[in-house]
Design a protein around this motif. Sequence first.
Motif, PDB file in Angstrom:
ATOM      1  N   GLY A 113       0.885  -1.311   0.051  1.00 37.53           N
ATOM      2  CA  GLY A 113       0.051   0.061  -0.074  1.00 37.53           C
ATOM      3  C   GLY A 113       1.071   1.411  -0.130  1.00 37.53           C
ATOM      4  O   GLY A 113       1.969   1.148  -0.061  1.00 37.53           O
TER       5      GLY A 113
ATOM      6  N   PRO B 296       0.938   4.096   2.744  1.00 31.98           N
ATOM      7  CA  PRO B 296       0.688   4.734   3.845  1.00 31.98           C
ATOM      8  C   PRO B 296       1.105   6.098   3.945  1.00 31.98           C
ATOM      9  O   PRO B 296       0.774   7.156   4.798  1.00 31.98           O
ATOM     10  CB  PRO B 296       1.184   3.795   5.100  1.00 31.98           C
TER      11      PRO B 296
ATOM     12  N   ASN C 199       4.419  -0.379   6.219  1.00 37.82           N
ATOM     13  CA  ASN C 199       4.116  -1.055   5.025  1.00 37.82           C
ATOM     14  C   ASN C 199       4.205  -2.550   4.756  1.00 37.82           C
ATOM     15  O   ASN C 199       5.587  -2.770   4.621  1.00 37.82           O
ATOM     16  CB  ASN C 199       4.639  -0.303   3.858  1.00 37.82           C
TER      17      ASN C 199
ATOM     18  N   SER D 182      -0.515  -0.015   6.238  1.00 39.40           N
ATOM     19  CA  SER D 182      -0.771  -0.996   4.858  1.00 39.40           C
ATOM     20  C   SER D 182      -0.359  -2.440   5.188  1.00 39.40           C
ATOM     21  O   SER D 182       0.647  -2.628   5.947  1.00 39.40           O
ATOM     22  CB  SER D 182      -0.120  -0.223   3.810  1.00 39.40           C
TER      23      SER D 182
ATOM     24  N   THR E 171      -5.340  -0.646   4.078  1.00 37.34           N
ATOM     25  CA  THR E 171      -4.546   0.557   4.858  1.00 37.34           C
ATOM     26  C   THR E 171      -5.481   0.911   5.661  1.00 37.34           C
ATOM     27  O   THR E 171      -6.440   1.353   5.495  1.00 37.34           O
ATOM     28  CB  THR E 171      -4.063   1.658   3.853  1.00 37.34           C
TER      29      THR E 171
END
Length: 267
Positions: free
Chosen positions: A60, A62, A157, A188, A254
């Motif tokens: 993701g 973040p 992440n 995430s 997330t």
Amino acid sequence: MIDDPGCCGSAPLDQTRAVEDRYGAAAQELETCLCTPVGFDAELLKVIPEEVVERDYGCGDPTRWVRSGDRVLDLGSGSGKNAFICSQVVGADGWVTGVDRNASMLALSREAAARVAEAVGYANVRFLDGAIEALDAPGSDGAPLVADASVDVVLSNCVLNLVNPSARDRLLGNIQRVLAPGGRVAISDIVCDRPVPRHLQEDPELWSGCISGAWQEEAFLEAFRQRGFQDVRYADRSLDPWRELEGIAFRAVTLVATHPSAGRACC
């Protein structure tokens, strides 16, 4: 949580060693199977060394929840890509601390830090050697690795799922401890829709590959709510599973939330 080994007497998986071995190798040579590809702002990538970008493994972005002037803590900072993106967003008035326990990843991120600082015109990033669940571990001066109420944003992440389940309470407690009043989280990670059976949990490739340590989707949200975090929600959630295994759907999310204490308003 992983069950006891049982009557067979087989040793349980050492999750820490599995993660260390795989990510140490991934710091040296790109591994395309780790986590999911994510698009980032191309302008923010220009000053980041290519090897840092190539060896970033996440699911993701973040960094989109970071603001100018923020004090940012990146849990499991890896190659440093997310930290270097945040460095540009927060500007010279903010700072970014990355925490990682993998020596190869730390060497990569620390070597790149001077080059990024020269490119942007200021140095506001540091990388600490430590376990993300043990931010309260004392250093040589007796102070914790990360001080109480010293951070505006905790981001991560695709790393929380790599932490041993027995250490998750400590991990969440430390996230809460280091956040200043009104601080935020943007995490995430990979979640699943059903419990992961023991035989998958004990597969080192699946554990280090962000699969068998995944939190259940609702339990991930509830873990933060039980800590008193407010406005807990999934800001991003992939519609299609990233991977399906034995009927279990794994997808990227997330999670965002606000520290329970009153203080500066959230975004």
